[in-house]
Design a protein around this motif. Sequence first.
Motif, mmCIF file in Angstrom:
data_model
loop_
_atom_site.group_PDB
_atom_site.id
_atom_site.type_symbol
_atom_site.label_atom_id
_atom_site.label_comp_id
_atom_site.label_asym_id
_atom_site.label_seq_id
_atom_site.Cartn_x
_atom_site.Cartn_y
_atom_site.Cartn_z
ATOM 1 N N ARG A 78 22.302 -33.588 2.300
ATOM 2 C CA ARG A 78 21.217 -33.783 1.525
ATOM 3 C C ARG A 78 22.199 -33.126 -0.214
ATOM 4 O O ARG A 78 21.163 -33.169 -1.079
ATOM 5 C CB ARG A 78 20.682 -32.774 2.562
ATOM 6 N N ILE A 79 22.815 -32.088 0.200
ATOM 7 C CA ILE A 79 23.129 -31.204 -0.494
ATOM 8 C C ILE A 79 23.874 -32.266 -2.203
ATOM 9 O O ILE A 79 24.288 -32.218 -3.367
ATOM 10 C CB ILE A 79 24.089 -30.180 -1.130
ATOM 11 N N ASP A 80 24.383 -33.539 -0.970
ATOM 12 C CA ASP A 80 25.284 -34.567 -2.738
ATOM 13 C C ASP A 80 24.199 -35.343 -2.753
ATOM 14 O O ASP A 80 24.617 -36.142 -3.633
ATOM 15 C CB ASP A 80 25.976 -35.494 -1.471
ATOM 16 N N GLU A 81 23.152 -35.626 -2.519
ATOM 17 C CA GLU A 81 22.015 -36.537 -3.285
ATOM 18 C C GLU A 81 21.361 -35.724 -3.940
ATOM 19 O O GLU A 81 21.396 -36.423 -5.558
ATOM 20 C CB GLU A 81 20.677 -36.966 -1.827
ATOM 21 N N GLN A 90 16.546 -28.479 -11.179
ATOM 22 C CA GLN A 90 15.224 -28.798 -10.515
ATOM 23 C C GLN A 90 15.219 -29.383 -9.185
ATOM 24 O O GLN A 90 14.741 -28.825 -8.423
ATOM 25 C CB GLN A 90 14.158 -29.390 -11.467
ATOM 26 N N THR A 91 16.073 -30.264 -8.514
ATOM 27 C CA THR A 91 16.387 -30.607 -7.513
ATOM 28 C C THR A 91 17.019 -30.126 -6.068
ATOM 29 O O THR A 91 15.955 -29.830 -5.134
ATOM 30 C CB THR A 91 16.924 -32.162 -8.500
ATOM 31 N N ILE A 92 17.665 -28.840 -6.816
ATOM 32 C CA ILE A 92 18.564 -27.774 -6.144
ATOM 33 C C ILE A 92 17.609 -26.971 -5.465
ATOM 34 O O ILE A 92 17.203 -26.811 -4.250
ATOM 35 C CB ILE A 92 19.670 -27.176 -6.825
ATOM 36 N N THR A 99 13.203 -28.012 2.016
ATOM 37 C CA THR A 99 14.253 -28.334 3.348
ATOM 38 C C THR A 99 14.579 -27.076 4.381
ATOM 39 O O THR A 99 15.257 -27.198 5.250
ATOM 40 C CB THR A 99 15.611 -29.390 3.174
ATOM 41 N N VAL A 100 14.466 -25.501 3.570
ATOM 42 C CA VAL A 100 15.537 -24.442 4.494
ATOM 43 C C VAL A 100 14.562 -24.002 5.705
ATOM 44 O O VAL A 100 13.581 -23.546 4.704
ATOM 45 C CB VAL A 100 15.425 -23.565 3.338
ATOM 46 N N ASP A 101 15.356 -23.757 6.946
ATOM 47 C CA ASP A 101 14.357 -23.683 7.675
ATOM 48 C C ASP A 101 14.984 -21.821 7.908
ATOM 49 O O ASP A 101 15.810 -21.504 8.457
ATOM 50 C CB ASP A 101 14.315 -24.199 9.389
ATOM 51 N N MET A 126 28.369 -22.531 3.695
ATOM 52 C CA MET A 126 27.864 -21.924 1.902
ATOM 53 C C MET A 126 29.053 -21.581 1.413
ATOM 54 O O MET A 126 28.400 -22.475 -0.523
ATOM 55 C CB MET A 126 28.749 -20.243 2.297
ATOM 56 N N ALA A 127 30.515 -21.991 0.622
ATOM 57 C CA ALA A 127 31.383 -22.075 -0.096
ATOM 58 C C ALA A 127 30.941 -23.682 -0.555
ATOM 59 O O ALA A 127 31.218 -23.643 -1.335
ATOM 60 C CB ALA A 127 32.617 -21.914 0.511
ATOM 61 N N ALA A 128 31.306 -24.787 0.005
ATOM 62 C CA ALA A 128 31.414 -26.274 0.452
ATOM 63 C C ALA A 128 29.501 -26.813 -0.569
ATOM 64 O O ALA A 128 29.373 -26.594 -1.672
ATOM 65 C CB ALA A 128 31.455 -26.830 1.150
ATOM 66 N N ALA A 129 28.356 -25.364 -0.285
ATOM 67 C CA ALA A 129 27.609 -26.143 -0.451
ATOM 68 C C ALA A 129 26.945 -25.321 -2.467
ATOM 69 O O ALA A 129 26.399 -26.110 -3.087
ATOM 70 C CB ALA A 129 25.880 -25.143 0.137
#
Length: 194
Positions: A78-81, A90-92, A99-101, A126-129
């Motif tokens: 999803r983050i890649d999208e 804005q998208t982030i 989407t965060v549970d 977390m580092a990758a995101a």
Amino acid sequence: MEVTPPRRRMGSPDSAVSNQLLDATERVMREEGYAAATSRRIAEEAGLKQQLVYYYFETMDDLLLAAFKRRTSRALERIDEEAASRQPIQTIWESWNSTVDAKLVFEFFALANHHDGVREEVNRFMAAARRKHAEAIARQVDEHGLDLGPFSPEALSFMLFSTALLLGREEAMGLTIGHTDVRKLFDWGIARIG
């Protein structure tokens, strides 16, 4: 000569039953907390026999880690999208808010205090995101000649996630004082830089 015992037969990690157990693990952790995530409780939640937990996962630690890895794998897709969006800031922000549970995320964070594998996976994710989001934010800043003032893309990435996560966690507990104002503040700021 030391003889290594044969590895026992395990169920497929991508099977319907394996995913049923992972889904049940998430439900138990979300509703009852990570301490309730026992093989017996998860099997009960999944409507399966307890022995199947150990047919698909060698240990409960393996099951808990697999549940978290499945979530992070989906989240990174999803983050890649989001990063490919024309307006990633804005998208982030919108994505983290929708989407965060938060209840489940906080349970995995609490579990990470006691589970080395989950802690390593939390840090890796977390580092990758944060890196992916910061790169996308930097791209938007460069393409649009934006001035973030004292905010670096990394700082903004951190703030977007942390704020959305805390808002979600408080809302899950029934506390919403100030939330509308915080969201308006972020929406206002993002509209100014986007």
